[in-house]
Design a protein around this motif. Structure first.
Motif, PDB file in Angstrom:
ATOM      1  N   VAL A  23       0.859  -1.189   0.000  1.00 27.78           N
ATOM      2  CA  VAL A  23       0.000   0.000   0.000  1.00 27.78           C
ATOM      3  C   VAL A  23       0.895   1.239   0.000  1.00 27.78           C
ATOM      4  O   VAL A  23       1.791   1.356   0.840  1.00 27.78           O
ATOM      5  CB  VAL A  23      -0.927   0.032   1.234  1.00 27.78           C
ATOM      6  CG1 VAL A  23      -1.807   1.286   1.190  1.00 27.78           C
ATOM      7  CG2 VAL A  23      -1.783  -1.228   1.288  1.00 27.78           C
ATOM      8  N   TYR A  24       0.634   2.171  -0.933  1.00 26.84           N
ATOM      9  CA  TYR A  24       1.471   3.375  -1.005  1.00 26.84           C
ATOM     10  C   TYR A  24       0.711   4.468  -1.756  1.00 26.84           C
ATOM     11  O   TYR A  24      -0.322   4.235  -2.381  1.00 26.84           O
ATOM     12  CB  TYR A  24       2.796   3.079  -1.710  1.00 26.84           C
ATOM     13  CG  TYR A  24       2.644   2.470  -3.091  1.00 26.84           C
ATOM     14  CD1 TYR A  24       2.531   3.281  -4.218  1.00 26.84           C
ATOM     15  CD2 TYR A  24       2.624   1.072  -3.259  1.00 26.84           C
ATOM     16  CE1 TYR A  24       2.384   2.725  -5.478  1.00 26.84           C
ATOM     17  CE2 TYR A  24       2.475   0.515  -4.520  1.00 26.84           C
ATOM     18  CZ  TYR A  24       2.366   1.344  -5.625  1.00 26.84           C
ATOM     19  OH  TYR A  24       2.223   0.798  -6.867  1.00 26.84           O
ATOM     20  N   GLN A  25       1.249   5.648  -1.651  1.00 27.49           N
ATOM     21  CA  GLN A  25       0.712   6.803  -2.390  1.00 27.49           C
ATOM     22  C   GLN A  25       1.733   7.225  -3.441  1.00 27.49           C
ATOM     23  O   GLN A  25       2.929   7.241  -3.175  1.00 27.49           O
ATOM     24  CB  GLN A  25       0.448   7.987  -1.452  1.00 27.49           C
ATOM     25  CG  GLN A  25      -0.616   7.704  -0.401  1.00 27.49           C
ATOM     26  CD  GLN A  25      -0.832   8.910   0.507  1.00 27.49           C
ATOM     27  OE1 GLN A  25      -0.497  10.032   0.134  1.00 27.49           O
ATOM     28  NE2 GLN A  25      -1.374   8.657   1.689  1.00 27.49           N
ATOM     29  N   VAL A  26       1.218   7.562  -4.649  1.00 29.50           N
ATOM     30  CA  VAL A  26       2.107   8.000  -5.733  1.00 29.50           C
ATOM     31  C   VAL A  26       2.114   9.523  -5.800  1.00 29.50           C
ATOM     32  O   VAL A  26       1.065  10.178  -5.798  1.00 29.50           O
ATOM     33  CB  VAL A  26       1.659   7.426  -7.095  1.00 29.50           C
ATOM     34  CG1 VAL A  26       2.544   7.963  -8.221  1.00 29.50           C
ATOM     35  CG2 VAL A  26       1.694   5.911  -7.075  1.00 29.50           C
ATOM     36  N   GLN A  27       3.325  10.054  -5.826  1.00 28.36           N
ATOM     37  CA  GLN A  27       3.504  11.502  -5.915  1.00 28.36           C
ATOM     38  C   GLN A  27       4.199  11.827  -7.239  1.00 28.36           C
ATOM     39  O   GLN A  27       5.327  11.388  -7.473  1.00 28.36           O
ATOM     40  CB  GLN A  27       4.357  12.007  -4.745  1.00 28.36           C
ATOM     41  CG  GLN A  27       4.618  13.503  -4.770  1.00 28.36           C
ATOM     42  CD  GLN A  27       5.553  13.914  -3.651  1.00 28.36           C
ATOM     43  OE1 GLN A  27       6.553  13.228  -3.403  1.00 28.36           O
ATOM     44  NE2 GLN A  27       5.244  14.994  -2.956  1.00 28.36           N
ATOM     45  N   SER A  28       3.486  12.539  -8.118  1.00 26.16           N
ATOM     46  CA  SER A  28       4.078  12.895  -9.409  1.00 26.16           C
ATOM     47  C   SER A  28       5.036  14.058  -9.238  1.00 26.16           C
ATOM     48  O   SER A  28       4.734  15.037  -8.540  1.00 26.16           O
ATOM     49  CB  SER A  28       2.984  13.271 -10.414  1.00 26.16           C
ATOM     50  OG  SER A  28       2.187  12.136 -10.720  1.00 26.16           O
ATOM     51  N   ILE A  29       6.171  13.940  -9.872  1.00 24.93           N
ATOM     52  CA  ILE A  29       7.183  15.000  -9.832  1.00 24.93           C
ATOM     53  C   ILE A  29       7.347  15.543 -11.240  1.00 24.93           C
ATOM     54  O   ILE A  29       7.692  14.812 -12.171  1.00 24.93           O
ATOM     55  CB  ILE A  29       8.535  14.474  -9.308  1.00 24.93           C
ATOM     56  CG1 ILE A  29       8.371  13.941  -7.883  1.00 24.93           C
ATOM     57  CG2 ILE A  29       9.590  15.563  -9.378  1.00 24.93           C
ATOM     58  CD1 ILE A  29       9.629  13.319  -7.332  1.00 24.93           C
ATOM     59  N   GLU A  30       7.073  16.809 -11.410  1.00 26.75           N
ATOM     60  CA  GLU A  30       7.246  17.456 -12.699  1.00 26.75           C
ATOM     61  C   GLU A  30       8.371  18.468 -12.610  1.00 26.75           C
ATOM     62  O   GLU A  30       8.570  19.114 -11.575  1.00 26.75           O
ATOM     63  CB  GLU A  30       5.951  18.170 -13.133  1.00 26.75           C
ATOM     64  CG  GLU A  30       4.775  17.242 -13.376  1.00 26.75           C
ATOM     65  CD  GLU A  30       4.962  16.353 -14.590  1.00 26.75           C
ATOM     66  OE1 GLU A  30       5.832  16.672 -15.432  1.00 26.75           O
ATOM     67  OE2 GLU A  30       4.239  15.338 -14.694  1.00 26.75           O
ATOM     68  N   ARG A  31       9.096  18.575 -13.698  1.00 27.86           N
ATOM     69  CA  ARG A  31      10.187  19.550 -13.744  1.00 27.86           C
ATOM     70  C   ARG A  31       9.607  20.944 -13.622  1.00 27.86           C
ATOM     71  O   ARG A  31       8.680  21.317 -14.334  1.00 27.86           O
ATOM     72  CB  ARG A  31      10.951  19.424 -15.068  1.00 27.86           C
ATOM     73  CG  ARG A  31      12.159  20.349 -15.168  1.00 27.86           C
ATOM     74  CD  ARG A  31      13.273  19.834 -14.260  1.00 27.86           C
ATOM     75  NE  ARG A  31      14.444  20.668 -14.313  1.00 27.86           N
ATOM     76  CZ  ARG A  31      15.439  20.505 -15.173  1.00 27.86           C
ATOM     77  NH1 ARG A  31      15.382  19.527 -16.063  1.00 27.86           N
ATOM     78  NH2 ARG A  31      16.481  21.288 -15.149  1.00 27.86           N
ATOM     79  N   LYS A  32      10.112  21.690 -12.706  1.00 25.69           N
ATOM     80  CA  LYS A  32       9.610  23.035 -12.480  1.00 25.69           C
ATOM     81  C   LYS A  32      10.213  23.971 -13.525  1.00 25.69           C
ATOM     82  O   LYS A  32      11.150  24.712 -13.261  1.00 25.69           O
ATOM     83  CB  LYS A  32       9.928  23.498 -11.059  1.00 25.69           C
ATOM     84  CG  LYS A  32       9.191  22.733  -9.990  1.00 25.69           C
ATOM     85  CD  LYS A  32       9.556  23.230  -8.616  1.00 25.69           C
ATOM     86  CE  LYS A  32       8.711  22.553  -7.545  1.00 25.69           C
ATOM     87  NZ  LYS A  32       8.866  21.094  -7.547  1.00 25.69           N
ATOM     88  N   SER A  33       9.653  23.891 -14.744  1.00 23.68           N
ATOM     89  CA  SER A  33      10.128  24.731 -15.844  1.00 23.68           C
ATOM     90  C   SER A  33       9.273  25.987 -15.907  1.00 23.68           C
ATOM     91  O   SER A  33       8.044  25.927 -15.867  1.00 23.68           O
ATOM     92  CB  SER A  33      10.017  23.979 -17.174  1.00 23.68           C
ATOM     93  OG  SER A  33      10.753  22.778 -17.127  1.00 23.68           O
ATOM     94  N   THR A  34       9.919  27.122 -16.011  1.00 24.66           N
ATOM     95  CA  THR A  34       9.205  28.381 -16.083  1.00 24.66           C
ATOM     96  C   THR A  34       8.487  28.494 -17.419  1.00 24.66           C
ATOM     97  O   THR A  34       9.084  28.276 -18.473  1.00 24.66           O
ATOM     98  CB  THR A  34      10.177  29.564 -15.936  1.00 24.66           C
ATOM     99  OG1 THR A  34      10.888  29.418 -14.708  1.00 24.66           O
ATOM    100  CG2 THR A  34       9.444  30.888 -15.951  1.00 24.66           C
TER     101      THR A  34
END
Length: 618
Positions: free
Chosen positions: A90-101
């Motif tokens: 059991v887990y939670q998925v955290q999406s990581i997006e590149r912080k592009s301006t």
């Protein structure tokens, strides 16, 4: 880590815009099995990043493309990533997006080598033998973005034409042009999409608004047409800024060519100024002559064929179609109806007498008859003013075109003299007449081709004046030789009649008393005959009818006919005549079935005899 069932375990999922700098040692990531080796399993963390799970750290059996959870054990100095598999129930998925301006397209020039994000509307999707090229527009410009999966394979198949998207990628230079190398494309929906779309539409509306500039000459009629000309120019500018293809159809005579070429120069230069591919002006703009002074079924069939193929093959939008020196009459209606099936928008710049049924098919319609003018304001005059509104920078190379159009179309409006006076130092009246004749002669041999570069030389658009003069002189010599040959064959066979209203009528069968399939064609042959007869009958009202088996071409001086109305009346009065046609009030053509020629011609002559006649015609 061994099996666990903690509810607060976070597993990261890297977006495609992320690179090695976004990976942290000790964190758990969701990945995908890419392949196998004797020493372990390769795992993709996203499309750009992969690592290796040594066989000693494999906890379960897998097959290719299986989802897998891995912890980053170490990131080596050379960029290699050591992973180990973890089993979590059991887990939670955290999406990581590149912080592009997010940047505007107009600001990309100084972002080369940097990863950026742009938001905009997809205007074209072109699949090449290598990457997929997405053309995106925002409120400031147009930009190509290249996405590569494998050679010839469509990248991001979920992205469709006119989607609002967010693209993340690195700004690169390719063939001396800016291009974004795509890492990720996200289709925006809901409020996010609406906000971007509203922002683009608001900015494009303001950007498409033409400059406030005065007319080239003082003209009451054209001044009244200014709002509609601005509307047409704005629609064309917006099409350019949104990478919508433009098809420009024009009558294949000097007036139609001048109108179309003026607009062509404005549109092509604006396309080049707006960015995009180096050859965008060739696939986003097409000029095509129409043999008849209306938009025939043959024309719409050709245009639909090209447009649908380009839509399928190159992901282009359906075009905006501009008609100039045609498009105003009921003869155009069948083509409009076919085009409406595909929701193709139309705009018209014309000086033929308009029919009331036509405007429902048009976004805008510039026509002097709408403001109390007539055909003396030629399409070349109108098209040049529209072109200046589209892009004022082209004025120096097109300002002589209205004068050429005026003499070429035998305009008697006061604007003709004004436009001639505007350019007389460089283009005196005889030079304008020679250019107009050269255009008619060359277009006859070009048939349905636009002859873009040849026509530019005839009109001296390229600025090579020496070549322009040599070419025009040769073409005029050839044209005059063939005209004289045709007239020597025709004139002895002209049949004169004096009608009850004292009009001098002349008839010539151009089918049996003129050379076929050569210059001048029947319409121009009839016009040349008419000009000679007018000189021979100075001060008298003259009507010339050049006819063949199933057509008649009319020219009038001093007889106030209304050819479009006459055609409509004859259609009702002669059942089985198969009558169609139109044109200007005193210049036009009629078609009919061959077996009814005698009946149609006599009925036509009777209507001419009933028309009002001007006295002391000059």
């Amino acid at each position: 880590m061994q099996n666990t069932d903690e509810n607060d375990v976070l597993v990261s999922r890297l977006g495609n815009g992320c690179d090695l700098a976004d990976v942290e040692e000790g964190k758990v990531y969701q990945g995908k099995v890419q392949g196998f080796a004797t020493f372990g399993v390769f795992v993709q963390l996203n499309d750009r990043i992969k690592g290796l799970v040594h066989k000693s750290n494999i906890k379960a059996e897998h097959k290719e493309r299986d989802s897998i959870l891995v912890r980053v054990r170490q990131i080596r100095p050379n960029g290699n990533i050591d992973l180990e598999e973890v089993l979590i129930q059991v887990y939670q998925v955290q999406s990581i997006e590149r912080k592009s301006t997010t940047v505007r397209i107009s600001d990309l020039d100084d972002k080369v080598g940097r990863t950026v994000a742009i938001e905009g509307e997809v205007a074209q999707i072109k699949q090449t033998s290598g990457p997929t090229i997405f053309t995106v527009i925002d409120e400031t410009g147009t930009q190509n973005a290249a996405a590569f999966v494998e050679a010839g394979v469509r990248a991001f198949p979920e992205v469709e034409l006119e989607n609002i998207v967010r693209i993340i990628g690195e700004v690169m230079m390719r063939n001396n042009q800016l291009q974004i190398e795509v890492d990720a494309i996200t289709v925006l929906t809901g409020e996010d999409s609406d906000a971007v779309k509203l922002r683009i539409e608001k900015a494009l509306d303001a950007r498409s608004e033409p400059e406030e500039i005065p007319l080239l000459v003082k003209s009451e009629v054209m001044e009244k047409l200014r709002p509609e000309m601005r509307k047409v120019a704005k629609l064309i500018r917006k099409a350019v800024f949104t990478s919508q293809p433009i098809i420009l159809r024009h009558h294949a005579d000097a007036d139609g060519i001048c109108s179309a070429v003026a607009i062509e120069q404005a549109v092509v230069s604006l396309i080049r100024e707006s960015g995009g591919d180096f050859d965008a002006d060739y696939y986003l703009f097409k000029r095509a002559p129409s043999k008849a002074p209306f938009y025939e079924i043959e024309d719409i069939t050709r245009d639909l064929d090209f447009s649908l193929k380009d839509h399928i093959r190159f992901g282009q939008k359906m075009p905006l179609v501009l008609l100039t020196d045609n498009g105003s009459t009921e003869e155009d209606e069948p083509s409009y109806k076919i085009a409406s099936v595909y929701d193709i928008p139309f705009i018209v710049v014309d000086h033929h007498h308009p029919d009331a049924t036509i405007d429902k098919y048009l976004l805008a319609h510039v026509n002097p008859y709408h403001v109390g003018g007539d055909f003396g304001i030629t399409a070349g005059m109108l098209g040049t003013e529209v072109a200046r509104l589209i892009n004022p920078k082209v004025e120096p190379v097109i300002r002589h075109l209205p004068a050429v159009a005026g003499v070429g179309d035998r305009s008697e409006a006061p604007e003709r003299a004004l436009f001639l006076a505007l350019v007389r130092d460089q283009y005196p009246e005889q030079a304008c007449k020679d250019i107009a004749l050269a255009l008619d002669y060359e277009q006859f041999w070009l048939r349905f081709n636009d002859g873009r570069e040849i026509i530019k030389d005839i009109l001296n658009i390229t600025g090579n004046t020496e070549r322009h003069k040599k070419l025009v002189a040769l073409l005029v010599e050839g044209a005059n030789t063939m005209i004289e040959d045709q007239m020597s064959a025709c004139m002895p066979h002209v049949v004169p009649r004096v009608l009850s209203n004292d009009a001098h009528l002349f008839l010539i069968d151009v089918e049996i008393h003129a050379h076929k399939f050569t210059f001048p064609p029947p319409g121009k042959t009839s016009g040349e005959v008419h000009d000679r007869l007018c000189r021979q009958n100075a001060g008298k009202p003259v009507v010339t009818i050049g006819f063949g088996p199933d057509f008649a071409v009319l020219r009038s001086r001093g007889v106030l006919m209304n050819i479009p109305r006459m055609v409509r009346e004859l259609r009702v009065e002669i059942p089985g005549g198969g009558i169609s046609g139109g044109g200007h009030l005193v210049v036009g053509s009629i078609k009919f079935v061959e077996g009814m020629r005698g009946v149609v011609l006599e009925a036509l002559i009777k209507k001419i005899a009933d028309a009002q006649v001007q006295l002391a015609v000059q």
